[in-house]
Motif scaffolding. Structure first.
Motif, PDB file in Angstrom:
ATOM      1  N   ASN A   1      37.488  38.519  23.368  1.00  7.62           N
ATOM      2  CA  ASN A   1      36.980  37.977  24.610  1.00  7.62           C
ATOM      3  C   ASN A   1      38.173  37.539  25.455  1.00  7.62           C
ATOM      4  O   ASN A   1      38.635  36.409  25.388  1.00  7.62           O
ATOM      5  CB  ASN A   1      36.045  36.788  24.305  1.00  7.62           C
TER       6      ASN A   1
ATOM      7  N   TRP B   1      38.390  37.091  28.634  1.00  5.34           N
ATOM      8  CA  TRP B   1      38.046  36.046  29.600  1.00  5.34           C
ATOM      9  C   TRP B   1      38.216  34.676  28.958  1.00  5.34           C
ATOM     10  O   TRP B   1      38.725  33.747  29.564  1.00  5.34           O
ATOM     11  CB  TRP B   1      36.594  36.209  30.085  1.00  5.34           C
TER      12      TRP B   1
ATOM     13  N   ARG C   1      39.845  30.419  29.582  1.00  6.60           N
ATOM     14  CA  ARG C   1      38.774  29.968  30.470  1.00  6.60           C
ATOM     15  C   ARG C   1      37.474  29.803  29.703  1.00  6.60           C
ATOM     16  O   ARG C   1      37.224  30.517  28.723  1.00  6.60           O
ATOM     17  CB  ARG C   1      38.498  31.024  31.550  1.00  6.60           C
TER      18      ARG C   1
ATOM     19  N   LEU D   1      33.487  30.456  29.723  1.00  7.24           N
ATOM     20  CA  LEU D   1      32.509  31.306  30.403  1.00  7.24           C
ATOM     21  C   LEU D   1      31.587  30.390  31.181  1.00  7.24           C
ATOM     22  O   LEU D   1      31.431  29.219  30.833  1.00  7.24           O
ATOM     23  CB  LEU D   1      31.686  32.086  29.360  1.00  7.24           C
TER      24      LEU D   1
ATOM     25  N   PHE E   1      41.184  36.072  40.468  1.00 13.54           N
ATOM     26  CA  PHE E   1      40.013  36.659  39.796  1.00 13.54           C
ATOM     27  C   PHE E   1      40.091  38.184  39.863  1.00 13.54           C
ATOM     28  O   PHE E   1      40.277  38.852  38.844  1.00 13.54           O
ATOM     29  CB  PHE E   1      38.715  36.129  40.410  1.00 13.54           C
TER      30      PHE E   1
ATOM     31  N   THR F   1      37.738  43.049  37.598  1.00  7.82           N
ATOM     32  CA  THR F   1      38.137  43.402  36.236  1.00  7.82           C
ATOM     33  C   THR F   1      39.579  42.972  35.954  1.00  7.82           C
ATOM     34  O   THR F   1      39.989  42.848  34.802  1.00  7.82           O
ATOM     35  CB  THR F   1      37.960  44.908  35.979  1.00  7.82           C
TER      36      THR F   1
ATOM     37  N   ALA G   1      40.650  40.119  36.160  1.00  6.57           N
ATOM     38  CA  ALA G   1      40.562  38.840  35.440  1.00  6.57           C
ATOM     39  C   ALA G   1      40.669  39.043  33.940  1.00  6.57           C
ATOM     40  O   ALA G   1      41.109  38.155  33.210  1.00  6.57           O
ATOM     41  CB  ALA G   1      39.255  38.136  35.779  1.00  6.57           C
ATOM     42  N   VAL G   2      40.246  40.203  33.501  1.00  7.61           N
ATOM     43  CA  VAL G   2      40.253  40.497  32.073  1.00  7.61           C
ATOM     44  C   VAL G   2      41.410  41.428  31.700  1.00  7.61           C
ATOM     45  O   VAL G   2      42.099  41.210  30.703  1.00  7.61           O
ATOM     46  CB  VAL G   2      38.883  41.128  31.697  1.00  7.61           C
TER      47      VAL G   2
ATOM     48  N   GLU H   1      44.812  39.460  32.206  1.00  6.40           N
ATOM     49  CA  GLU H   1      44.364  38.082  31.947  1.00  6.40           C
ATOM     50  C   GLU H   1      45.474  37.059  32.143  1.00  6.40           C
ATOM     51  O   GLU H   1      45.254  35.982  32.706  1.00  6.40           O
ATOM     52  CB  GLU H   1      43.787  38.013  30.524  1.00  6.40           C
TER      53      GLU H   1
ATOM     54  N   SER I   1      46.167  36.604  35.831  1.00  8.09           N
ATOM     55  CA  SER I   1      44.954  36.054  36.442  1.00  8.09           C
ATOM     56  C   SER I   1      44.886  34.544  36.223  1.00  8.09           C
ATOM     57  O   SER I   1      44.658  33.768  37.158  1.00  8.09           O
ATOM     58  CB  SER I   1      43.725  36.746  35.844  1.00  8.09           C
ATOM     59  N   CYS I   2      45.107  34.128  34.998  1.00  3.86           N
ATOM     60  CA  CYS I   2      45.015  32.691  34.695  1.00  3.86           C
ATOM     61  C   CYS I   2      46.190  31.922  35.284  1.00  3.86           C
ATOM     62  O   CYS I   2      46.023  30.791  35.756  1.00  3.86           O
ATOM     63  CB  CYS I   2      44.927  32.476  33.195  1.00  3.86           C
TER      64      CYS I   2
ATOM     65  N   HIS J   1      35.908  31.734  38.169  1.00  2.00           N
ATOM     66  CA  HIS J   1      37.209  31.846  37.509  1.00  2.00           C
ATOM     67  C   HIS J   1      37.911  30.486  37.512  1.00  2.00           C
ATOM     68  O   HIS J   1      38.392  30.020  36.462  1.00  2.00           O
ATOM     69  CB  HIS J   1      37.988  32.925  38.263  1.00  2.00           C
TER      70      HIS J   1
END
Lengths: 501, 247, 198
Positions: free
Chosen positions: A475, A477, A481, A483, B180, B183, B185-186, B189, B192-193, B221
């Motif tokens: 995961n 995401w 973070r 969800l 964000f 996609t 964001a993933v 990652e 993004s963060c 996000h």
């Protein structure tokens, strides 16, 4: 008329801007090819290249923020100087229109340029590929017995990997732009097209100068380091037998060209040795001398926040008693011209403003892109020559659009990145996990009943599953973070109940 | 049937129903009674964003089937609105219904500002950091942005400024991207963060209590990062903020 | 066999799509309330120095007031009336011998207020290397030759005759080491513009 949905993949080429080695690996100097032969198949590693390198860059938090702030600072300077007069947006529009016009008649303008340049006494050469460019430059040097060359900044020669080629033939090439000299001594590629050493701290440069230029240990004062480099490079200018420069603008009307520097290194490279070789991409042509006003007003302001560079040198023909060679290079540019959706990328005047504003570039660094020209413009240009090798680049972006708004020649960078994504998708060069996810998601979302059913199921699972099953290692995401909380009822369920259905 | 339809982004429908409800209530309050055509699902952006245009195309067609009959389509998301207005041409070249839909779909704030001419009155005594979502800003031109040298304007800010007690804080980087990117964001990652954390830090330094924005995706996000760090800074969609303020 | 030149031109011609108009670039540039004043401000912003000399006969006196000039031993001047100029470029066989030039005085044809740039043309003078090898430079410019912006500059300048010319805006500089601005990178360490009124 819209282009078809077929993938427009160019045939494999020889020398091109392939994957660059990471900074710590020395560029081979022994004549071995500096880059692997690419294939049309992409490895998973290539598809994940930028994310992997970016993650490594981000891992050093202090350095990440230092780099981000250093590059943002230049964006801020650009903001200030572009507010100095009211006509900034008008200049962008004019610059874009002049470039668009020039591209629509590029062959005519190039031919006229050649004719005028030759009438001034220059010799003009044409090179289809990077390889041919290198051979042409080498043959000019070799035929005059040149062993020592000084070079002022030319992204084109960097793109063609000229230095290793010449070195493998026994010719010393010294990059004379201070930033370029620094990365040359470190045997790594530049990380920014205008500030090649922006990724380095002064202590690291001090250490480099201590190891290679005899600087005292621990010296890190920029002024002292620059002075040392000045003395070192003076010797090189004085000892050089030829000077190679790039071309910022080639004037079709007059057959001359302009080279812009802050250091004066293009002038020192060409005023001392008797032989000057100027290398230019075909897109560097502008129609008239007076068009220079537009471009010179926006170039330095966009690049470094200065109103103009210290030296804006106009060359028309060789020096008395000297020789001037101009090498006009295609290396895939004519193919870009054939693509309506991408042709505006040929407006580029290599200012680097897109890199300075890009939140991703600032936080991942130029080396994470693995190509000569990084950042937004690099991500639009690189996939043309080798889509497989550079498949991760158009995705190394949030499509925020800041680049398009700072570009002085109004390249629609973020739109071109999206077009590239579609093209890479059609060519199956997108990572498998994205393709599978997209296919499944697309199937579900195309059917209202499936969307409602799986939406409810997903929320139900998220509310019931133990945390460890939700926040597992796949995961992505959930690494840093939470969800969103999964509500019991979706909007449409609440809406239905409200409307009394 | 109303001549205004509400288009609720898929992730708002599933995860942030209160934003959809706030939008509906807000429009109602200003005399705009919007339909919610239930056949809608998603604009197709996640697929298109991944380069999988052929997976997105059926969703674009479905969107046109559901919404083409309305005079206005209002959506509390700049990125979904931009997808329809600017990028459906990439997915459905030559589709005759595209010409009309571009002029019909509005992001919520631009609808309230440009079409309905609303100047909300109410009370919201909080320090608010206004997050400029990129697609709304640079594709829909909801505001002038920090890059262009043109006369400044900001439609979202205009809607909020009239609220009593509201303090819109000054950010160091007023319109930098939150990271964000769909996609991104993933698949990216780490960056993004990093980007999201920097945005949060900017709002914290500026003293914001609430980060407000017109795109729930950005806020999802940022909220994800805030909640993982157990920070007190909250996020609110502009629709929720206005609904609360004008209640 | 088709040459690279032919192939490139052919492929460019095949690629061309609808014609795009070449815009007229009529003077879109900013006008300042006082071009001379803005020029001086711009020169200073690019780390140069601007001195309003007034009468041309005072040139030498103003030069001597510059510490770099006062200390200079080997001086090149392409501008007449600099009495301490002691290097005759025409008599120098090899430009490499000019590495020890301390000061170089050059004639500016035109100055641009928006960016402090001065246009210097080589014309027939030999060894332009001296302009860049010199440790310090001065540019002598007539006040009436100051224009507001680059559009006006290119309207007045004749570009295209054979030879070298350039815009000089301030001294040589770099910020390549951690963005720290260092004046005097490879070329001259200082640049003073002396504005004379004819």
């Amino acid at each position: 008329m819209r282009a078809t949905h077929e993938a427009h993949l160019p045939p494999a080429q020889g020398t091109d801007a392939a994957v660059q080695p990471p900074p710590q690996t020395p560029v081979p100097m022994n004549g071995a090819p500096a880059h692997p032969q690419h294939s049309l198949h992409t490895s998973s590693a290539q598809q994940h290249e930028h994310p992997a390198k970016a993650a490594a860059f981000v891992a050093n938090d202090a350095r990440l923020h230092w780099h981000d702030q250093a590059v943002w600072f230049i964006r801020a300077k650009r903001d200030r100087v572009s507010s100095a007069f009211p006509e900034w947006e008008q200049l962008r529009a004019l610059g874009s229109q002049i470039k668009a016009h020039t591209l629509s008649r590029l062959a005519d303008y190039l031919e006229h340029f050649e004719k005028k340049a030759v009438s001034l006494g220059a010799q003009v050469h044409w090179a289809l590929s990077a390889e041919e460019h290198n051979r042409v430059v080498h043959s000019i040097l070799a035929s005059r017995g040149v062993r020592r060359v000084v070079k002022s900044k030319s992204m084109l020669t960097e793109e063609c990997h000229l230095n290793p080629y010449l070195e493998s033939h026994g010719i010393e090439v010294v990059d004379t732009d201070l930033g370029e000299r620094i990365v040359q001594l470190r045997r790594e590629p530049p990380s920014h097209i205008v500030m090649p050493a922006i990724h380095l701290k002064k202590e690291e440069i001090g250490q480099l100068f201590h190891q290679q230029l005899g600087a005292p240990a621990g010296l890190s004062d920029p002024k002292a380091l620059t002075e040392l480099a000045r003395q070192h490079l003076r010797e090189k200018f004085l000892g050089a037998q030829a000077g190679i420069t790039g071309v910022n603008f080639a004037i079709s009307e007059t057959g001359g060209f302009v080279v812009c520097t802050n250091e004066g290194n293009a002038d020192l490279s060409t005023a001392l040795p008797p032989l000057h070789i100027a290398c230019m991409g075909i897109e560097k042509i502008i129609p008239r001398a007076k068009d220079l006003a537009i471009f010179l007003r926006v170039l330095a302001r966009s690049a470094t926040g200065q109103p103009i560079t210290s030296y804006t040198s106009h060359f028309h023909g060789p020096r008395p008693g000297g020789e001037l060679h101009i090498v006009i290079v295609d290396n895939g540019r004519s193919r870009i011209l054939q693509r309506d959706e991408y042709r505006r990328s040929l407006h580029c005047i290599r200012c680097g403003a897109c890199m300075n504003t890009c939140p991703v570039y600032r936080r991942s660094g130029g080396h994470s892109y693995g190509v000569t020209v990084p950042g937004p413009i690099g991500s639009v240009l690189a996939p043309h020559l080798n889509p497989a090798a550079h498949a991760s680049l158009p995705f190394a972006s949030t499509l925020c659009g800041s680049c398009s708004d700072v570009c002085p020649v109004k390249i629609d960078l973020h739109h071109q990145l999206l077009v590239w994504r579609g093209e890479l998708g059609r060519a199956h060069l997108v990572p498998i996990e994205k393709r599978v996810g997209s296919a499944i998601g697309g199937w579900i979302l195309a059917r209202t009943w499936a969307y409602r059913f799986f939406g409810k199921l997903m929320r139900s699972l998220l509310r019931r599953l133990p945390r460890a099953l939700v926040y597992h290692r796949w995961n992505a995401w959930g690494r840093q973070r939470e969800l969103p909380d999964a509500p019991r009822y979706s909007f449409r369920e609440i809406y239905r109940r409200r409307r009394g259905k | 049937m109303s001549d205004v339809a509400l288009f609720v982004p898929c992730y708002v429908d599933q995860f942030y129903p209160q934003v959809g409800l706030a939008t509906l209530d807000l429009l109602d309050r200003f005399g705009i009674h919007a339909d919610f055509p239930e056949a809608q699902t998603c604009c197709g952006q996640p697929m298109a964003n991944s380069g999988c245009f052929s997976d997105a195309a059926p969703l674009a067609r479905k969107f046109l089937d559901v919404f083409s009959g309305y005079r206005y389509v209002v959506c509390p998301s700049g990125s979904c609105t931009s997808m329809v207005r600017h990028h459906y041409a990439n997915l459905l070249p030559g589709e005759p219904r595209l010409a009309a839909i571009g002029g019909k779909v509005y992001e919520l704030c631009e609808f309230l500002h440009d079409v309905a001419g609303i100047k909300p009155r109410g009370r919201f005594p909080h320090r608010v950091g206004l997050h400029q979502s990129c697609h709304g800003l640079r594709e829909l031109r909801l505001a002038s942005g920090s890059e262009r040298r043109i006369a400044a304007f900001d439609k979202v800010r205009d809607l909020l400024e009239g609220l009593e007690g509201i303090q819109l804080v000054d950010l160091a980087r007023p319109d930098e991207c939150c990271g964000f990117g769909g996609t991104f964001a993933v698949s990216e990652e780490a960056i993004s963060c990093a980007m999201g954390k920097d945005r949060i830090a900017d709002h914290e330094r500026a003293g914001a209590e609430i980060i407000a924005g017109a795109d729930m995706s950005c806020l999802m996000h940022l909220s994800g990062l805030l909640r993982r760090e157990h920070k007190h800074l909250r996020v609110m969609h502009v629709a929720e903020l206005l609904a609360e303020a004008t209640a | 066999m088709e040459s690279s030149r032919e192939e490139i031109l052919r492929s460019l011609r095949a690629a061309q799509s609808s014609p795009a108009v070449l815009p007229e670039v009529a003077d879109v540039g900013i006008r300042y309330p006082d071009a001379r004043e803005q020029f001086a401000k711009s020169v200073s912003e690019v780390a140069g120095r601007c001195v309003f000399v007034g009468d041309r006969r005072r040139l030498d006196e103003e030069l001597e007031r510059l510490p770099e000039f006062a200390a200079a031993q080997k001086i090149v001047s392409l501008v007449p009336g600099v009495h301490r100029a002691n290097v005759d470029l025409a008599a120098v066989a090899d430009a490499h011998d000019l590495n020890d030039v301390d000061f170089c005085v050059l004639p500016g044809e035109l100055g641009v207020a928006e960016n402090g740039a001065v246009w210097v043309r080589q014309g027939g003078s030999p060894h332009r290397a001296a302009w860049f090898l010199a440790q310090h430079t001065a540019l002598v410019l007539s006040g009436s030759a100051i224009v507001h912006n680059m559009h006006q500059a290119y309207e007045r300048l004749e570009i295209g005759g054979p030879g070298f010319a350039l815009f000089v805006s301030g001294p040589s500089k770099t910020a390549d080491i951690e963005q720290a601005l260092v004046i005097g990178a490879q070329g001259p360490r200082s640049c003073t513009v002396l504005v004379i009124e004819e």
